[in-house]
Design a protein around this motif. Structure first.
Motif, PDB file in Angstrom:
ATOM      1  N   ALA A   1       0.804  -1.216   0.000  1.00 20.03           N
ATOM      2  CA  ALA A   1       0.000   0.000   0.000  1.00 20.03           C
ATOM      3  C   ALA A   1       0.839   1.269   0.000  1.00 20.03           C
ATOM      4  O   ALA A   1       0.317   2.358  -0.248  1.00 20.03           O
ATOM      5  N   GLY A   2       2.128   1.135   0.312  1.00 19.49           N
ATOM      6  CA  GLY A   2       2.974   2.318   0.375  1.00 19.49           C
ATOM      7  C   GLY A   2       2.693   3.167   1.596  1.00 19.49           C
ATOM      8  O   GLY A   2       2.761   4.395   1.540  1.00 19.49           O
ATOM      9  N   ILE A   3       2.329   2.517   2.708  1.00 27.29           N
ATOM     10  CA  ILE A   3       2.071   3.231   3.954  1.00 27.29           C
ATOM     11  C   ILE A   3       2.988   2.658   5.038  1.00 27.29           C
ATOM     12  O   ILE A   3       3.573   1.593   4.861  1.00 27.29           O
ATOM     13  N   THR A   4       3.089   3.361   6.144  1.00 26.03           N
ATOM     14  CA  THR A   4       3.946   2.876   7.224  1.00 26.03           C
ATOM     15  C   THR A   4       3.284   1.689   7.924  1.00 26.03           C
ATOM     16  O   THR A   4       2.062   1.529   7.879  1.00 26.03           O
ATOM     17  N   GLN A   5       4.110   0.890   8.578  1.00 26.20           N
ATOM     18  CA  GLN A   5       3.563  -0.252   9.315  1.00 26.20           C
ATOM     19  C   GLN A   5       2.632   0.195  10.447  1.00 26.20           C
ATOM     20  O   GLN A   5       1.565  -0.390  10.625  1.00 26.20           O
ATOM     21  N   PRO A   6       2.986   1.251  11.223  1.00 30.18           N
ATOM     22  CA  PRO A   6       2.040   1.699  12.252  1.00 30.18           C
ATOM     23  C   PRO A   6       0.693   2.140  11.668  1.00 30.18           C
ATOM     24  O   PRO A   6      -0.360   1.847  12.232  1.00 30.18           O
ATOM     25  N   ALA A   7       0.715   2.816  10.523  1.00 29.68           N
ATOM     26  CA  ALA A   7      -0.536   3.234   9.879  1.00 29.68           C
ATOM     27  C   ALA A   7      -1.329   2.012   9.434  1.00 29.68           C
ATOM     28  O   ALA A   7      -2.558   1.955   9.607  1.00 29.68           O
ATOM     29  N   ALA A   8      -0.633   1.026   8.863  1.00 30.68           N
ATOM     30  CA  ALA A   8      -1.312  -0.201   8.433  1.00 30.68           C
ATOM     31  C   ALA A   8      -1.902  -0.938   9.633  1.00 30.68           C
ATOM     32  O   ALA A   8      -3.041  -1.403   9.577  1.00 30.68           O
ATOM     33  N   THR A   9      -1.149  -1.031  10.717  1.00 28.90           N
ATOM     34  CA  THR A   9      -1.625  -1.717  11.920  1.00 28.90           C
ATOM     35  C   THR A   9      -2.889  -1.053  12.457  1.00 28.90           C
ATOM     36  O   THR A   9      -3.864  -1.730  12.793  1.00 28.90           O
ATOM     37  N   GLN A  10      -2.865   0.261  12.548  1.00 26.16           N
ATOM     38  CA  GLN A  10      -4.020   1.004  13.058  1.00 26.16           C
ATOM     39  C   GLN A  10      -5.237   0.840  12.146  1.00 26.16           C
ATOM     40  O   GLN A  10      -6.352   0.603  12.614  1.00 26.16           O
ATOM     41  N   THR A  11      -5.027   0.945  10.853  1.00 23.38           N
ATOM     42  CA  THR A  11      -6.124   0.817   9.899  1.00 23.38           C
ATOM     43  C   THR A  11      -6.696  -0.601   9.917  1.00 23.38           C
ATOM     44  O   THR A  11      -7.915  -0.786   9.917  1.00 23.38           O
ATOM     45  N   VAL A  12      -5.833  -1.606   9.953  1.00 24.22           N
ATOM     46  CA  VAL A  12      -6.276  -2.997  10.008  1.00 24.22           C
ATOM     47  C   VAL A  12      -7.119  -3.240  11.258  1.00 24.22           C
ATOM     48  O   VAL A  12      -8.167  -3.905  11.199  1.00 24.22           O
TER      49      VAL A  12
ATOM     50  N   ALA B   1       4.232  12.769  -6.546  1.00 21.95           N
ATOM     51  CA  ALA B   1       5.196  11.678  -6.697  1.00 21.95           C
ATOM     52  C   ALA B   1       6.626  12.210  -6.620  1.00 21.95           C
ATOM     53  O   ALA B   1       7.489  11.603  -5.968  1.00 21.95           O
ATOM     54  N   ARG B   2       6.870  13.335  -7.251  1.00 26.52           N
ATOM     55  CA  ARG B   2       8.211  13.925  -7.215  1.00 26.52           C
ATOM     56  C   ARG B   2       8.549  14.422  -5.815  1.00 26.52           C
ATOM     57  O   ARG B   2       9.700  14.277  -5.363  1.00 26.52           O
TER      58      ARG B   2
END
Length: 151
Positions: free
Chosen positions: A57-68, A131-132
């Motif tokens: 997803a191109g997100i941080t692990q803490p962000a993924a953990t919280q969202t999950v 993106a840049r």
């Protein structure tokens, strides 16, 4: 007074996320835009770890953990033990997530078309500029830039 970069970015996100949230509601979905990177990562049907979701997803692990965690609470995802490592959880779409995926994908297509239209109206496509900017900040973090500006 000119607004700071952070203020402008937060306002842009509010404008975008608010409209996307409205589109989901109009489609009859009780769904948060922040779930989209996780849903896209799992849409192929293969279970993923949180680390794999974050990378895809191109997100941080803490962000993924919280969202999950939020998505599991709301019934979008299920977790199962990994067959190779019982300490590791594999995540997959719940029956609800699978059932609503076609509606979500239709919303994503409409959102992408709207984003393309916005890009076409601007002198430089926003998606290219973002993106840049991300690439530049990955090369030299903003914290380093702030430290250098203080010197």
């Amino acid at each position: 007074m000119k607004q700071g970069l952070g203020t402008q970015l937060r306002h842009l996100i509010e404008l975008l996320d608010g409209a996307v949230q409205e589109a989901y509601a109009e489609a009859g979905l009780d769904y948060r835009p922040r779930y989209t990177p996780v849903m896209r990562a799992l849409a192929g049907g293969q279970p993923h770890t949180v680390s794999q979701i974050a990378a895809a997803a191109g997100i941080t692990q803490p962000a993924a953990t919280q969202t999950v965690a939020l998505m599991m609470k709301e019934g979008w995802l299920l977790a199962q033990a990994s067959p190779s490592d019982a300490r590791q959880k594999l995540l997959l779409l719940s029956p609800q997530g699978k059932r609503l995926l076609p509606k979500l994908q239709a919303c994503w297509r409409a959102t992408a078309a709207a984003a393309d239209g916005l890009d076409a109206e601007l002198p430089h496509p926003l998606s290219d500029i973002l993106a840049r900017a991300i690439a530049a900040l990955e090369q030299r973090p903003f914290s380093e830039r702030i430290r250098q500006a203080k010197e």
